[in-house]
Design an enzyme around this catalytic site. Structure first.
Site, mmCIF file in Angstrom:
data_model
loop_
_atom_site.group_PDB
_atom_site.id
_atom_site.type_symbol
_atom_site.label_atom_id
_atom_site.label_comp_id
_atom_site.label_asym_id
_atom_site.label_seq_id
_atom_site.Cartn_x
_atom_site.Cartn_y
_atom_site.Cartn_z
ATOM 1 N N SER A 154 0.851 -1.187 0.000
ATOM 2 C CA SER A 154 0.000 0.000 0.000
ATOM 3 C C SER A 154 0.883 1.233 0.000
ATOM 4 C CB SER A 154 -0.900 0.023 1.240
ATOM 5 O OG SER A 154 -1.579 1.274 1.359
ATOM 6 N N TYR A 182 -0.827 -0.385 10.480
ATOM 7 C CA TYR A 182 -1.117 -0.837 9.113
ATOM 8 C C TYR A 182 -0.031 -0.366 8.156
ATOM 9 C CZ TYR A 182 -3.500 -1.266 4.619
ATOM 10 O OH TYR A 182 -3.821 -1.579 3.326
#
Length: 262
Positions: A140, A153
């Site tokens: 990501s 995350y």
């Protein structure tokens, strides 16, 4: 192997994983679909078999559970037909760092980093022996942006990028292609699971567009594919700056700015 091999896809019941399954089925690849939701997997598998005349196996697994993870590892080690691994399964962070529970942190790290690494480790020796194959790790852009506030995350996705770069250096001489795909905001169910209204985000990519772009990078054998990055040279500049910084790290002594009496 990659031209005719089977593809194992984690997190395949919905979102990015399901679209990867559709796209590889259209290319004529047999599939092994892995996710927790067996009912969804079965529906997807039946459709892909009918539409594309490919073999599709379903493997129900929660990759945060040791026995389930071990079962998928065994499939990757033992099934010589599997030549491509799409490491897609992941979960988001819900809330800021101070709001996390110990159990939530463990689960997030277990799925986003530990499972991904162990699955790559399970298939890599066999691919190296064959001299071909591919490992695709879904990261990501959040892994590049601590400013976004998704500290855990983002850290797991920074791990995915680093791991992919390291695996590329180790495995590409053995014929294994490694790709890191770094999406930005993409229209999947992860946002709802994180308690975020996706409609409040300024720009969101459709999942089909994301996967199609990632597959262009796959076909070009890119190491890092960032589908929403319009100026590719910006990644090249960032990576060159990183390598330049490393060339300036002289380990014998502290830098002059740290050797002051003031």
């Amino acid at each position: 192997m990659t031209a005719n091999s089977s593809v194992l896809i984690t997190g395949a019941s919905t979102g990015i994983g399901a679209i990867y399954a559709e796209r590889f089925a259209r290319r004529g690849h047999d599939l092994v679909l892995v996710a927790r939701d067996k009912a969804r997997l079965e529906i997807l598998a039946a459709r892909l078999r009918e539409e594309n005349s490919v073999a599709v196996d379903v493997l129900q697994a929660d990759l945060t559970q040791p026995n389930d993870l071990a079962a998928v590892e065994t499939r990757l080690r033992d099934d010589s037909r599997i030549g491509i691994l799409i490491n897609n399964a992941g979960i988001p962070q819900s809330g800021r760092f101070l709001e996390q529970t110990a159990e939530g942190i463990d689960r997030l790290i277990a799925l986003n980093t530990t499972a991904l690494t162990r699955l790559a480790s399970a298939i890599a020796p066999r691919l190296a022996q064959a001299g071909e194959g591919a490992i695709v790790n879904i990261g990501s852009v959040v892994g590049l942006a601590p400013e976004l506030g998704m500290s855990i995350y983002g850290a797991t996705k920074a791990f995915v990028l680093f791991l992919s770069q390291g695996l590329h250096l180790e495995l590409s001489p053995k014929g294994i292609y490694v790709q890191a795909v770094l999406p930005a905001a993409t229209r999947t169910e992860l946002w709802e699971r994180a308690g975020i209204d996706i409609n409040t985000l300024p720009a969101v990519m459709e999942v089909g567009e994301l996967v199609d772009a990632a597959l262009v990078g796959f076909d070009r054998r890119e190491l890092v594919t960032i589908p929403p990055l319009h100026v590719a040279e910006r990644w090249d500049t960032l990576d060159a700056a990183r390598q330049g910084l490393l060339s300036e790290v002289r380990q014998g002594h502290a830098a002059e700015r740290y050797r002051t009496t003031s």
